[in-house]
Design an enzyme around this catalytic site. Sequence first.
Site, PDB file in Angstrom:
ATOM      1  N   SER A 136      55.088   2.449  39.083  1.00 23.11           N
ATOM      2  CA  SER A 136      53.884   1.819  38.905  1.00 23.11           C
ATOM      3  C   SER A 136      53.990   0.588  38.089  1.00 23.11           C
ATOM      4  O   SER A 136      54.566  -0.475  38.666  1.00 23.11           O
ATOM      5  CB  SER A 136      52.992   2.948  37.838  1.00 23.11           C
ATOM      6  OG  SER A 136      51.660   2.451  37.789  1.00 23.11           O
ATOM      7  N   ASP A 183      46.848   7.758  46.296  1.00 19.83           N
ATOM      8  CA  ASP A 183      47.210   7.214  45.011  1.00 19.83           C
ATOM      9  C   ASP A 183      46.053   6.713  44.560  1.00 19.83           C
ATOM     10  O   ASP A 183      45.367   5.738  45.324  1.00 19.83           O
ATOM     11  CB  ASP A 183      48.300   6.049  45.128  1.00 19.83           C
ATOM     12  CG  ASP A 183      48.700   5.466  44.090  1.00 19.83           C
ATOM     13  OD1 ASP A 183      47.897   5.531  42.830  1.00 19.83           O
ATOM     14  OD2 ASP A 183      49.869   5.248  43.718  1.00 19.83           O
ATOM     15  N   HIS A 208      49.360   9.533  42.156  1.00 18.02           N
ATOM     16  CA  HIS A 208      50.048   8.425  41.612  1.00 18.02           C
ATOM     17  C   HIS A 208      51.514   8.787  40.891  1.00 18.02           C
ATOM     18  O   HIS A 208      52.544   7.853  40.965  1.00 18.02           O
ATOM     19  CB  HIS A 208      49.280   7.746  40.689  1.00 18.02           C
ATOM     20  CG  HIS A 208      49.776   6.343  39.913  1.00 18.02           C
ATOM     21  ND1 HIS A 208      49.920   5.413  40.788  1.00 18.02           N
ATOM     22  CD2 HIS A 208      50.222   6.121  38.676  1.00 18.02           C
ATOM     23  CE1 HIS A 208      50.571   4.497  39.894  1.00 18.02           C
ATOM     24  NE2 HIS A 208      50.660   4.990  38.741  1.00 18.02           N
TER      25      HIS A 208
END
Length: 326
Positions: free
Chosen positions: A176, A263, A304
Site C-alpha cells: 500500500s 481491494d 487490501h
Amino acid sequence: MRARRAVSVLLTAYVSVPVIIYLFPWILAQVIYAHLVRFPFLVDLSRPEDLLNHTHNFYLDTEEGVSVGVWHTLPAGQWEEAAERSAEFYRETLGYGHPVIIYLHGNVGTRAVHHRVELVKILSAAGYHVFSLDYRGFGDSSGEPSEAGLTHDALFLYHWVKKHSRGSLVCLWGHSLGTGVATNSAVKIQQQGSVVDALILEAPYTRIGEVVVAHPLAKLYTFLPGSERLLWNILERNKIAFANDENLKILSSPVLILHAEDDNIVPHHMGLKLYEISLQAQRKLQTGVQVEMISYKAELGYSHNNVYFDPSLSDVVRKFLQKAGQ
C-alpha cells in the site's frame, strides 16, 4: 423551519471541509499517513517476542533527531540458535547467505499490526530474514512523517542491511503506502549506481493522489467545481507524490506485483496499469529482468491486507526471488 435550519447546517459543514483543508493542508497529510493511530494499542514494540518468535528489536538513527524502530525476524534455518542471543548474533546471521526482505508497511498502525505479523511469519518460515520498519513518526519511532523522510528511513535500513549481509539478495517489499516508499528507494539506489535485487509491490497504486481523489469521501465533493484540482494542489504543497507510475518507468529491478481484485482501498486496475508500465519499461531498457503480476480473484476475499491468506504465497515468492538472484 427546523428542516431548513438543518439543511443549512449540513450545507455549511459540507462546504467548510475543503476550505479547512485548504487553510490547513497538513490535515490531508495526517490523514494519508495516519501515523498517530498507533494500533494495536497495548503492544510493547520493544518486546516482539510477544507476537513473533526469533525476532530482535533494535533502533537505527537514520538522521539527527530521528530514531526508527525495526524488528529483525530470522529465517527458519536459524530459529534453534536464536534463543536468548545478542544483537550481534542477529547481525552476524545476515552473512550466512539467506535472502533478506525489507518489509515497508502501509499507513495506519505499527509493525505489530496483525496482517503484517502474519506475513512476516510466513516469510520467516519460508527461509528469509525479514526486517519490519516503522518509519519516522510511526510506532515507537521519533520524528514526523514526510515522503522524503520515509524514503530516507527505508534507504538507511537498506544500506545497513547491505553492509551486514555480505552479498545476500535483498528485496524491498512494499504494501500500500509502502509501495511508494519502496519504488522511491529503488530509484535513489539506482541513481547511486546500484540496482535493487528485487521489488515486491503488494496492493500498489499508480500515485497516491489518484487514491485520494478516488476515495469515497473525496467523491462526495465532485459536485464542487475545482475540488479535485484542490486535492492535487494540497498534495503538492505537502510534497506528497509517491509516484509509482513514474518510478517504474526507469527502474531496472525485477518486479512482482500482488493485487486482489476486491481491494477496497487501492483499486485493482492501478496494479494492472503498473504491471503494463513495468513491462514496457523493461522492453525499452532491454534489461531482460522479470516482471510478474498475480491477481487474486475477488471471491477469495483477500481485499487490501490479506494476501498472506494465499497458501502458495511462499512458493510464489521463492520462485520469483530465485529468478531474481540468477
